[in-house]
Scaffold this active site. Structure first.
Site, PDB file in Angstrom:
ATOM      1  N   HIS A  13       0.878  -1.184   0.000  1.00  0.00           N
ATOM      2  CA  HIS A  13       0.000   0.000   0.000  1.00  0.00           C
ATOM      3  C   HIS A  13       0.904   1.219   0.000  1.00  0.00           C
ATOM      4  O   HIS A  13       1.439   1.613   1.034  1.00  0.00           O
ATOM      5  CB  HIS A  13      -0.918   0.009   1.228  1.00  0.00           C
ATOM      6  CG  HIS A  13      -1.880   1.161   1.242  1.00  0.00           C
ATOM      7  ND1 HIS A  13      -3.229   1.007   1.466  1.00  0.00           N
ATOM      8  CD2 HIS A  13      -1.695   2.493   1.060  1.00  0.00           C
ATOM      9  CE1 HIS A  13      -3.832   2.182   1.419  1.00  0.00           C
ATOM     10  NE2 HIS A  13      -2.908   3.110   1.185  1.00  0.00           N
ATOM     11  N   ASN A  41      -4.982   7.206  -6.140  1.00  0.00           N
ATOM     12  CA  ASN A  41      -5.670   8.467  -5.815  1.00  0.00           C
ATOM     13  C   ASN A  41      -4.890   9.699  -6.270  1.00  0.00           C
ATOM     14  O   ASN A  41      -4.588  10.589  -5.494  1.00  0.00           O
ATOM     15  CB  ASN A  41      -6.004   8.539  -4.315  1.00  0.00           C
ATOM     16  CG  ASN A  41      -4.783   8.541  -3.409  1.00  0.00           C
ATOM     17  OD1 ASN A  41      -3.742   7.981  -3.760  1.00  0.00           O
ATOM     18  ND2 ASN A  41      -4.901   9.167  -2.254  1.00  0.00           N
ATOM     19  N   HIS A 134     -10.523   1.209   1.539  1.00  0.00           N
ATOM     20  CA  HIS A 134     -10.288   2.158   2.633  1.00  0.00           C
ATOM     21  C   HIS A 134     -11.544   2.120   3.503  1.00  0.00           C
ATOM     22  O   HIS A 134     -12.547   2.740   3.174  1.00  0.00           O
ATOM     23  CB  HIS A 134     -10.029   3.568   2.095  1.00  0.00           C
ATOM     24  CG  HIS A 134      -9.682   4.555   3.170  1.00  0.00           C
ATOM     25  ND1 HIS A 134      -8.481   5.229   3.218  1.00  0.00           N
ATOM     26  CD2 HIS A 134     -10.382   4.958   4.268  1.00  0.00           C
ATOM     27  CE1 HIS A 134      -8.457   6.007   4.300  1.00  0.00           C
ATOM     28  NE2 HIS A 134      -9.607   5.865   4.943  1.00  0.00           N
ATOM     29  N   ASP A 240       1.360   2.513   3.545  1.00  0.00           N
ATOM     30  CA  ASP A 240       0.527   3.707   3.376  1.00  0.00           C
ATOM     31  C   ASP A 240       1.394   4.967   3.458  1.00  0.00           C
ATOM     32  O   ASP A 240       0.923   6.018   3.905  1.00  0.00           O
ATOM     33  CB  ASP A 240      -0.620   3.765   4.397  1.00  0.00           C
ATOM     34  CG  ASP A 240      -1.689   4.773   4.007  1.00  0.00           C
ATOM     35  OD1 ASP A 240      -1.701   5.217   2.845  1.00  0.00           O
ATOM     36  OD2 ASP A 240      -2.508   5.131   4.871  1.00  0.00           O
TER      37      ASP A 240
END
Ligand code: NCD
Ligand code: ZN
Length: 335
Positions: A13, A41, A134, A240
């Site tokens: 991620h 994104n 998410h 992340d």
């Protein structure tokens, strides 16, 4: 000096952004990781076959001298089966964001009505395309992930053959889901193995530790540590790592995202060593992801050593987690 060797580390991620930011951050992950699942994104999001292919090329161009596999994702919308068939060979997963829940997620999903999503999710299930989620509602910030559990249950039971990855889990509630549904998996970040809300806002507010989902309570941290340290086979590492320019973090209205890419392996070694579980790190940071996603990364051997490493104050204008602090493990060599 104590050392530890990791083979083909994977970051499942990762936010690489685009343009100059991409050029600055991608080499940092490409140095120590064999591959990463790249989040879609961007503005606008990666949502067509052309977007995926062009973005992959820009990533490869940003890391010309290293071997690094960007595993691509597509921004989830209610696509039809013909479209999904056309992208199946170019992506590893689709990433679903509830609309407006985090950075650049405005075009995400605004209804979790199973019937509305059924054609897409059934097609993904048939084509063997995993769904990364998410998982946060728009509820009270500390409850957003826990409130999302009923949506995970609905998705998991309605599409039992669809692999669903609960991204960057932060709660005991999410950990408990893993053994309840065969088709639910999870990624865990390194910052969520270290922080609670106290570290973010309990003293002076720490913008560089602020992310979505926000770090939770001590009992949540314990639950995350327990599945990560045992390298539970349904759990994999996903940093992340989400870089933002310094002025967007140290500002009135701080952007969400922790930038951990250049220090994540060192921190993982430190945590797993501290709990006497270094032998499980290989599974957490690579083998489990290979099994879950069915991927075979190219060979890369990373040797870490237990020696002090002072985290730089910034990397090309992006402030990393723990800037200026001294870690106990450093990267010794990469081959
Ligand atoms: C991420 C970002 O900045 O893109 N931010 C974050 O706080 N984690 C988006 C996300 O994964 O939620
Ligand atoms: Zn993310």
């Amino acid at each position: 000096m104590k050392t530890h060797t990791l083979l083909m580390p994977l970051d499942m991620h990762l936010h690489l952004r685009d343009a100059v930011m991409l050029e600055n951050v991608a080499p940092l992950s490409a140095y120590s990781y064999s591959g990463a699942l790249v989040m879609p994104n961007l503005v606008p999001p990666v949502a067509t076959l052309d977007d995926v292919q062009a973005y992959k090329q820009r990533i490869m161009a940003a890391v010309p001298n290293d071997y690094f596999e960007p595993y691509m994702t597509l921004f989830y919308k209610n696509y039809d089966k013909a479209f999904l068939e056309s992208v199946v060979d170019d992506i590893l997963a689709l990433k679903l964001y509830p609309a407006g829940i985090t950075t650049n997620s405005e075009g995400g999903v605004s209804s979790f009505d199973i019937e509305e999503m059924r054609p897409t999710l059934q097609a993904m299930s048939d084509l063997g395309m995993p769904l990364c989620v998410h998982g946060e509602t728009d509820g009270f910030v500390m409850d957003r992930e826990a409130e999302f559990m009923s949506i995970y249950e609905n998705l998991a039971s309605s599409f039992p053959k669809l692999k669903i990855i609960m991204e960057h889990i932060t709660t005991k509630a999410a950990v408990e889901m893993l053994d309840k549904y065969e088709n639910l998996y999870a990624t865990i970040t390194v910052h969520h193995l270290l922080l609670t809300l106290d570290d973010v806002v309990g003293g002076m507010m720490q913008p560089h530790l602020f992310c979505k989902p926000i770090a939770k309570r001590p009992e949540d941290l314990d639950a995350l540590l327990s599945v990560a340290l045992q390298a539970h086979p349904k759990v994999m590492f996903g940093s992340d790592s989400a870089p933002h320019p310094q002025h967007k973090k140290e500002s009135c209205g701080c952007a969400a995202g922790v930038f951990s890419a250049p220090i994540s392996l060192q921190l993982l070694c430190e945590i797993f060593d501290q709990y006497g579980k270094l032998d499980n790190l290989q599974a957490f940071v690579s083998d489990n992801a290979q099994n879950i996603y069915g991927i075979c990364p190219e060979f890369k051997e990373v040797v870490l050593a237990q020696r002090p490493f002072v985290v730089p104050q910034n990397y090309s204008g992006v402030v990393p987690m723990y800037a200026g602090e001294t870690l106990n493990w450093a990267i010794e060599s990469v081959e």
